[in-house]
Scaffold this active site. Structure first.
Site, short mmCIF file in Angstrom:
data_model
loop_
_atom_site.label_atom_id
_atom_site.label_comp_id
_atom_site.label_asym_id
_atom_site.label_seq_id
_atom_site.Cartn_x
_atom_site.Cartn_y
_atom_site.Cartn_z
N THR A 1 59.33 -23.29 26.78
CA THR A 1 59.70 -22.29 27.78
C THR A 1 60.59 -22.93 28.83
OG1 THR A 1 58.83 -20.52 29.17
CG2 THR A 1 57.54 -22.56 29.14
N GLY B 1 55.32 -5.08 27.37
CA GLY B 1 55.73 -6.36 26.79
C GLY B 1 54.62 -7.12 26.07
N TYR C 1 54.33 -7.63 31.08
CA TYR C 1 53.00 -7.25 30.56
C TYR C 1 51.91 -7.31 31.63
CZ TYR C 1 53.62 -12.22 29.74
OH TYR C 1 53.95 -13.54 29.89
N LYS D 1 64.35 -24.23 26.99
CA LYS D 1 64.67 -23.38 25.83
C LYS D 1 66.08 -23.64 25.27
CE LYS D 1 61.85 -19.28 25.89
NZ LYS D 1 61.84 -17.82 25.91
N SER E 1 49.85 -18.36 26.70
CA SER E 1 49.89 -18.72 25.28
C SER E 1 48.65 -19.47 24.80
CB SER E 1 51.16 -19.52 24.98
OG SER E 1 52.28 -18.69 25.14
N ASP F 1 61.08 -14.78 19.84
CA ASP F 1 61.12 -13.69 20.83
C ASP F 1 61.82 -12.46 20.25
OD1 ASP F 1 59.81 -14.89 22.95
OD2 ASP F 1 61.63 -15.76 23.80
P1 NAP Z 1 65.50 -14.73 33.97
O1 NAP Z 1 66.20 -15.58 32.98
O2 NAP Z 1 65.24 -15.25 35.35
O3 NAP Z 1 66.36 -13.35 34.08
C1 NAP Z 1 65.99 -12.32 34.95
C2 NAP Z 1 67.14 -11.32 35.06
O4 NAP Z 1 66.71 -10.28 35.97
C3 NAP Z 1 68.43 -11.90 35.64
O5 NAP Z 1 69.53 -11.29 35.01
C4 NAP Z 1 68.36 -11.49 37.12
O6 NAP Z 1 69.60 -11.27 37.70
C5 NAP Z 1 67.67 -10.15 37.01
N1 NAP Z 1 66.99 -9.82 38.26
C6 NAP Z 1 65.98 -10.52 38.85
N2 NAP Z 1 65.60 -9.90 39.98
C7 NAP Z 1 66.40 -8.81 40.12
C8 NAP Z 1 66.51 -7.79 41.10
N3 NAP Z 1 65.70 -7.75 42.16
N4 NAP Z 1 67.46 -6.83 40.92
C9 NAP Z 1 68.27 -6.85 39.84
N5 NAP Z 1 68.21 -7.80 38.87
C10 NAP Z 1 67.29 -8.76 39.01
O7 NAP Z 1 64.06 -14.28 33.44
P2 NAP Z 1 63.66 -14.00 31.90
O8 NAP Z 1 63.14 -15.23 31.29
O9 NAP Z 1 64.80 -13.29 31.26
O10 NAP Z 1 62.41 -13.02 32.08
C11 NAP Z 1 62.59 -11.73 32.61
C12 NAP Z 1 61.29 -10.91 32.50
O11 NAP Z 1 60.96 -10.73 31.14
C13 NAP Z 1 60.07 -11.56 33.16
O12 NAP Z 1 59.34 -10.54 33.81
C14 NAP Z 1 59.29 -12.12 31.98
O13 NAP Z 1 57.89 -12.14 32.23
C15 NAP Z 1 59.60 -11.08 30.92
N6 NAP Z 1 59.48 -11.63 29.55
C16 NAP Z 1 58.55 -11.10 28.72
C17 NAP Z 1 58.42 -11.59 27.43
C18 NAP Z 1 57.39 -10.99 26.52
O14 NAP Z 1 57.03 -11.64 25.51
N7 NAP Z 1 56.92 -9.80 26.76
C19 NAP Z 1 59.26 -12.62 26.99
C20 NAP Z 1 60.22 -13.15 27.87
C21 NAP Z 1 60.31 -12.64 29.16
P3 NAP Z 1 70.61 -12.48 38.10
O15 NAP Z 1 71.08 -13.02 36.78
O16 NAP Z 1 71.66 -11.82 38.88
O17 NAP Z 1 69.77 -13.46 38.86
#
Ligand code: NAP
Length: 272
Positions: free
Chosen positions: A55, A238, A217, A59, A10, A95
């Protein structure tokens, strides 16, 4: 503000925009431990900070400290953008706007689209609310932990879009029915760039007019999007979500339009 926050991209996008607008501001990472949140907010108010991004892990926990929580942040259950007013801190969630920005450019009847969302973490919450804002009547959420899936489903207040829960074993049946497949898991994120949440043989089941959307991304494109593109499926990474959520935040802090193209270019240059 986060913990950890040192890796955040950011500052790259916001400081590029601030320099372009020739404004005397700076956007800096603020590492704050959960136990110090209240004290940090007091200090930031005292020094007259304009606003900040939030973050992990703040959040959700920041919400009780805010004087006003905008409707979209209430719905998501999390804020990512905070600004200072005379009455106190106000929070929203940009978001959602970032997620739907590339989808709004599509000419589709979203009411008839039933998205499939992979993962049920923090980002999935903004995606669900985004799908509701697009007009989707129902959607599928695929998760690996049944208890977490159920908690996710029960955590909503006033959500109109109906959520159906699924284990990963049911994904193959869902794919032929959806025009929008969204990866919100970190599977395939740097450094695990060979991993994909959905293998090539399964992606073949998507209808030819489907969109594969990966919130990740780095790398750009991910293995998931490479495989989808090979099937002739439209892809979305992303990066635009990241830039648009940042631009929307900057606009709130500065009360003037953000230079989206400058922010996007700064990020692309940094990542390359
Ligand atoms: P998070 O809260 O940790 O959630 C991740 C989710 O993925 C959870 O439901 C987790 O399952 C699941 N998961 C993780 N590893 C897995 C695996 N090996 N197999 C199956 N499911 C799996 O993370 P988040 O904040 O939501 O972020 C997730 C992704 O989105 C990241 O890569 C982040 O960089 C990206 N993101 C991008 C933006 C953007 O602006 N482009 C914004 C936000 C996030 P469990 O619940 O069972 O642990």
């Amino acid at each position: 503000m986060g913990d950890p926050v040192e890796h955040s991209l950011s500052p790259v996008i916001h400081n590029a925009a601030i320099a372009h607008l020739a404004l005397d501001y700076v956007y800096i990472p603020l590492p704050v431990k959960s136990a110090d949140l209240a004290q940090a907010l007091e200090g930031l108010r005292a020094i007259g900070l304009v606003g900040f991004s939030v973050t992990i892990p703040h959040k959700q926990t920041i919400l009780p400290f805010l004087t006003e929580v905008k409707e979209v942040a209430q719905l998501v259950g999390a804020a990512n953008t905070i600004w200072r007013t005379e009455k106190g801190w106000v929070g929203t969630n940009t978001d959602v706007e970032g997620f739907i920005a590339p989808l709004k450019k599509q000419t589709r009847n979203w009411e008839t689209v039933t998205p499939v969302i992979l993962g049920n973490g923090g980002a999935a919450r903004a995606v669900v609310v985004g799908c509701q804002q697009l007009g989707c009547k129902e959607l599928h959420v695929v998760g690996r932990d049944l208890q977490k899936l159920q908690n996710f489903n029960q955590s909503w207040h006033n959500l109109k879009t109906k959520i159906h829960l699924h284990p990963w074993s049911e994904l193959s049946q869902l794919l032929p029915t959806t025009e929008l497949l969204v990866n919100t898991t970190p599977i395939g994120m740097y450094p695990h760039t060979e991993a994909t949440p959905v293998e090539a043989d399964l992606l073949k089941k998507l209808p030819s007019n489907a969109i594969a959307y990966d919130l990740i991304y780095t790398p750009k494109p991910t293995q998931f999007l490479k495989l989808a593109a090979k099937q002739g499926i439209q892809t979305q990474d992303g990066l635009e979500m990241l830039v648009i959520q940042g631009a929307a935040a900057l606009q709130l802090w500065l009360n003037q339009p953000a230079p989206v193209e400058v922010m996007s270019q700064a990020l692309l240059e940094y990542l390359s």
